[in-house]
Design a protein around this motif. Structure first.
Motif, PDB file in Angstrom:
ATOM      1  N   HIS A  55      -0.705   3.422  -6.772  1.00  0.00           N
ATOM      2  CA  HIS A  55      -1.137   3.848  -5.439  1.00  0.00           C
ATOM      3  C   HIS A  55      -2.605   4.279  -5.467  1.00  0.00           C
ATOM      4  CE1 HIS A  55      -1.358   6.413  -1.811  1.00  0.00           C
ATOM      5  NE2 HIS A  55      -0.591   5.461  -1.314  1.00  0.00           N
TER       6      HIS A  55
ATOM      7  N   ASN B 206       0.798  -1.219   0.000  1.00  0.00           N
ATOM      8  CA  ASN B 206       0.000   0.000   0.000  1.00  0.00           C
ATOM      9  C   ASN B 206       0.832   1.271   0.000  1.00  0.00           C
ATOM     10  OD1 ASN B 206      -2.403  -1.348  -0.144  1.00  0.00           O
ATOM     11  ND2 ASN B 206      -2.676  -1.439   2.057  1.00  0.00           N
TER      12      ASN B 206
ATOM     13  N   ASN C 124      -5.504   2.426  -3.444  1.00  0.00           N
ATOM     14  CA  ASN C 124      -6.030   3.253  -2.350  1.00  0.00           C
ATOM     15  C   ASN C 124      -6.983   4.301  -2.906  1.00  0.00           C
ATOM     16  OD1 ASN C 124      -4.120   2.272  -0.086  1.00  0.00           O
ATOM     17  ND2 ASN C 124      -2.729   2.850  -1.718  1.00  0.00           N
TER      18      ASN C 124
END
Length: 85
Positions: free
Chosen positions: A77, A2, A81
């Protein structure tokens, strides 16, 4: 995978494995096409590799706008997310 650093390390490993690049050539500022000599076929292989590692497919439209390793990290990313985008 993450954090941006985790994504960078995974991407660096992929670029070394898939395209036999030297790790020291891979930086956030490295241009995929001019610095690392990745062509459109290689980009498809890289997208496929990212999909296998993350279980998610990065949109082709998203990948068209990337130019640098840092751009790829940001795209991955955002994909991983979405709440942070």
């Amino acid at each position: 995978m993450n954090s941006r650093n985790d994504i960078f390390l995974t991407l660096q490993e992929a670029l070394v494995e898939l395209f036999e690049l030297e790790p020291e050539r891979i930086s956030l500022e490295a241009n995929l096409y001019t610095d690392l000599e990745i062509d459109s076929i290689d980009a498809v292989d890289l997208i496929d590799h990212i999909k296998r590692k993350t279980g998610k497919k990065i949109a082709a439209e998203e990948f068209k706008s990337v130019r640098t390793v840092g751009d790829v990290i940001e795209a991955v990313h955002r994909m991983l997310n979405p709440e942070a985008a």
